[in-house]
Design an enzyme around this catalytic site. Structure first.
Site, mmCIF file in Angstrom:
data_model
loop_
_atom_site.group_PDB
_atom_site.id
_atom_site.type_symbol
_atom_site.label_atom_id
_atom_site.label_comp_id
_atom_site.label_asym_id
_atom_site.label_seq_id
_atom_site.Cartn_x
_atom_site.Cartn_y
_atom_site.Cartn_z
ATOM 1 N N LYS A 157 26.858 49.429 -58.168
ATOM 2 C CA LYS A 157 28.446 49.007 -58.595
ATOM 3 C C LYS A 157 27.466 49.453 -60.349
ATOM 4 O O LYS A 157 26.937 48.525 -60.394
ATOM 5 C CB LYS A 157 29.192 48.230 -58.416
ATOM 6 C CG LYS A 157 30.059 48.736 -57.217
ATOM 7 C CD LYS A 157 30.689 46.833 -56.809
ATOM 8 C CE LYS A 157 30.934 47.013 -55.605
ATOM 9 N NZ LYS A 157 32.336 48.209 -54.611
ATOM 10 N N ASP A 193 20.725 60.147 -26.746
ATOM 11 C CA ASP A 193 21.380 58.902 -26.190
ATOM 12 C C ASP A 193 19.641 58.243 -26.412
ATOM 13 O O ASP A 193 18.765 58.192 -26.478
ATOM 14 C CB ASP A 193 20.368 58.921 -24.554
ATOM 15 C CG ASP A 193 20.847 57.168 -24.471
ATOM 16 O OD1 ASP A 193 21.418 56.557 -24.909
ATOM 17 O OD2 ASP A 193 22.080 57.697 -22.995
ATOM 18 N N LEU A 194 20.336 57.539 -27.943
ATOM 19 C CA LEU A 194 19.301 57.067 -28.487
ATOM 20 C C LEU A 194 18.924 56.057 -27.709
ATOM 21 O O LEU A 194 17.484 55.776 -28.641
ATOM 22 C CB LEU A 194 20.064 56.307 -29.854
ATOM 23 C CG LEU A 194 20.995 57.189 -31.397
ATOM 24 C CD1 LEU A 194 21.683 56.564 -31.698
ATOM 25 C CD2 LEU A 194 20.298 58.398 -31.157
ATOM 26 N N HIS A 238 25.732 40.443 -51.578
ATOM 27 C CA HIS A 238 26.542 40.912 -52.743
ATOM 28 C C HIS A 238 26.415 39.479 -53.959
ATOM 29 O O HIS A 238 26.260 39.828 -54.727
ATOM 30 C CB HIS A 238 27.709 41.209 -52.477
ATOM 31 C CG HIS A 238 28.220 41.800 -51.174
ATOM 32 N ND1 HIS A 238 26.922 43.081 -50.851
ATOM 33 C CD2 HIS A 238 29.412 42.332 -50.842
ATOM 34 C CE1 HIS A 238 27.538 43.719 -49.860
ATOM 35 N NE2 HIS A 238 28.501 43.203 -49.662
HETATM 36 C C1 BG6 Z 1 31.141 44.552 -47.347
HETATM 37 C C2 BG6 Z 1 31.803 43.265 -46.415
HETATM 38 O O1 BG6 Z 1 29.707 44.309 -47.266
HETATM 39 O O2 BG6 Z 1 31.863 44.482 -48.299
HETATM 40 C C3 BG6 Z 1 33.421 43.340 -46.271
HETATM 41 O O3 BG6 Z 1 31.120 43.333 -45.004
HETATM 42 C C4 BG6 Z 1 33.486 43.752 -47.896
HETATM 43 O O4 BG6 Z 1 33.875 42.707 -45.357
HETATM 44 C C5 BG6 Z 1 33.319 44.714 -48.406
HETATM 45 O O5 BG6 Z 1 35.102 43.840 -47.538
HETATM 46 C C6 BG6 Z 1 33.034 44.997 -49.861
HETATM 47 O O6 BG6 Z 1 33.015 45.644 -50.955
HETATM 48 P P1 BG6 Z 1 34.200 46.657 -51.883
HETATM 49 O O7 BG6 Z 1 32.968 47.414 -52.093
HETATM 50 O O8 BG6 Z 1 34.935 47.133 -50.835
HETATM 51 O O9 BG6 Z 1 34.478 45.649 -52.881
#
Ligand code: BG6
EC number: 1.1.1.49
Length: 518
Positions: free
Chosen positions: A190, A93-94, A248
């Site tokens: 990536k 249980d964390l 991202h």
């Molecule tokens: C995630 C987001 O960080 O990245 C998602 O929370 C999104 O909503 C995803 O779909 C996209 O990642 P990828 O690598 O599938 O393009």
């Protein structure tokens, strides 16, 4: 990025090992690393938390995930059994102190068996609410000690706004050294995203023109076909700006816009990225509508199938005002980029799944050729394709063969799969190996995460205050709301997506055109 070395003996503890991320990403990536011989012989994965099933069922579930998501596909009996012998699960249980003491005992037992001290990675694949109890639990059990060998990995979302990100940083900073903290953004793992720097800095010919004198504008497009799937609980509180742009897309922008680091040292690279975030022009609240557009998808058609609108998705408020699409215009106020707009755009349930950076160059300063030769003229464009294709394309003008003088766009292209004859590895493989090797180059530092929140905070504030009245404002299966077209059209430009398809179409059309001409 330090793939040349196998890590030292490692125990990889996953908080949230029964969750979706572990199933889809972490375990398949670790399995692939294992199959390719990248993991040390002394290696253990320790899941911790509640399983809610028998261990054998859990392992079957993991195997199914590996079958679906690993590069190696369905595991053979022997390799799976071999892999599973490195895997264990601790029921705990964390929220209780005891969990961390048990974990500590377990780690010591493994090290004793190995007769070796291990690197200990604690991977938090858990909702934000669990960050504090887990980090504090680890610290109370003194698992944050042995600073060189204990690392904590924090998944996104890293907070939900600037203030909560600061708070999270304070918490982590109180219990761990910055060198021990790995804030993960999987886009940075990536291959093509990493290749942006290689392309810019290992080739002499592009850097001299990589600036406001030659570049007209930059677009960063991340289009997804998928909707929110089963993630409504999380997504409905987040939205596209928090979920994608804050992390991202801004990270990609940093790689495109940053100055050349002096060395490829993790802090030096991150310093240069933070400089970009600090140089992004503040958007005054009264002008947010000129710089940012939001959208939410309604039902529509995708590849002949009817898909529901966002508000009809599971675990989404039927009157939700959360944006599933965001387009933002940013300026980087420094010598290199003054006046060059960066257009960022992302959305769910768009017409296609394409992620690409498009760098459009300025027109030539003087036209030598007669107007009739220029009917099909297109500006030079460099496209960094990130997915589903991974490659780099350059569009330039060429003389069409034949007696008449007719210029037409052509493409030079490089695709990973063709050039290297192999699939690029999954982003998580790269990042997990970097964590084990203690290389933080591809991870966000505390100041970087905060600076990125700082960029979008004015938009978040204004959007929270001014509720959208037109949601849903785009249909699933289209390229997003009309207002986003207006955002860029006001500057006399258009969205380039999908560039690859569009470029190929342009070129094909030019051919038809010139055949008709002759
Ligand atoms: C995630 C987001 O960080 O990245 C998602 O929370 C999104 O909503 C995803 O779909 C996209 O990642 P990828 O690598 O599938 O393009």
């Amino acid at each position: 990025m330090s793939r040349q070395e196998r890590p030292e003996p490692t125990i990889f503890t996953i908080f949230g090992a029964a969750g979706d991320l572990a199933w889809r990403k972490l375990v398949p990536a670790i399995y692939d690393l294992f199959r390719d011989g990248w993991l040390p012989d002394k290696f253990s994965i320790m899941g911790i938390g509640h399983l809610h099933t028998k261990k054998s069922q859990y392992l079957d579930h993991l195997r199914e995930g590996v079958e679906q998501f690993s590069r190696h596909g369905k595991p053979g009996k022997e390799s799976w059994e071999n892999f599973v012998s490195h895997l264990d699960f601790l029921e705990a249980d964390l929220e209780q102190k005891q969990a961390y003491q048990d974990l500590s005992d377990e780690l010591e037992r493994i090290e004793k068996d190995w007769g070796d001290k291990a690197q200990r990675v604690f991977y938090l694949a858990m909702p934000p609410a669990m960050m504090a109890p887990i980090t504090e639990g680890l610290a109370k059990a003194r698992l944050n000690q042995r600073r060189e060998h204990a690392r904590i990995v924090v998944e996104k979302p890293f907070g939900s706004d600037l203030e909560s990100a600061r708070e999270l940083n304070r918490l982590l900073g109180r219990l761990f050294d910055e060198k021990q903290i790995f804030r993960i953004d999987h886009f940075l793992g990536k291959e093509t995203v990493q290749n942006i720097l290689a392309f810019r800095l290992a080739n002499a010919m592009f850097e001299p023109i990589w600036n406001r004198h030659y570049i007209d504008h930059v677009q960063i497009n991340v289009a997804e076909k998928l909707g929110v799937e089963h993630r409504g609980h999380y997504y409905d509180k987040a939205g596209a700006l928090r979920d994608m742009i804050q992390n991202h897309l801004l990270q990609i922008l940093c790689l495109v816009a940053m100055e050349a680091p002096i060395t490829f040292d993790d802090n030096e690279v991150r310093n240069k990225k933070v400089d970009v975030l600090h140089a992004i022009r503040d958007i005054p609240p009264s002008q947010v509508h000129e710089y940012a557009v939001r959208g939410q998808y309604g039902g529509g058609w995708l590849q002949g199938e009817h898909v529901p609108g966002y508000r009809q998705e599971p675990n989404v408020d039927p009157e939700s005002l959360t944006e599933t699409y965001a387009a933002v215009k940013l300026y980087v106020d420094n010598w290199r980029w003054q006046g060059v707009p960066f257009y960022l755009r992302t959305g769910k349930r768009l017409s296609d799944r394409i992620t690409e950076v498009s760098i459009q160059f300025r027109p030539v300063p003087h036209q030598t050729f007669p107007a009739r030769a220029l009917l099909d003229r297109q500006p030079n464009r460099l496209i960094i394709a990130i997915q589903p294709e991974e490659g780099i394309l350059l569009r330039f003008e060429s003389k069409q063969p034949g007696p008449s003088l007719h210029l037409t766009p052509v493409m030079m292209q490089f695709f990973y799969k063709e050039a290297f004859r192999e699939e690029p590895v999954d982003a998580y493989e790269t990042l997990l190996l970097d964590i084990m090797n203690g290389d933080a180059t591809l991870f966000m530092r505390a100041d970087q995460a905060e600076a990125a929140w700082g960029v979008i905070q004015p938009i978040l504030d204004v959007w929270a205050e001014q509720r959208p009245t037109d949601f849903p404002n785009y249909q699933a299966g289209t390229w997003g709301p009309e207002q986003a077209e207006v955002l860029i059209a006001k500057d006399g430009r258009t969205w380039t997506l999908p560039t690859i398809l569009q470029c190929q179409e342009d070129i094909a059309m030019c051919r038809v055109h010139s055949v008709d001409d002759s």
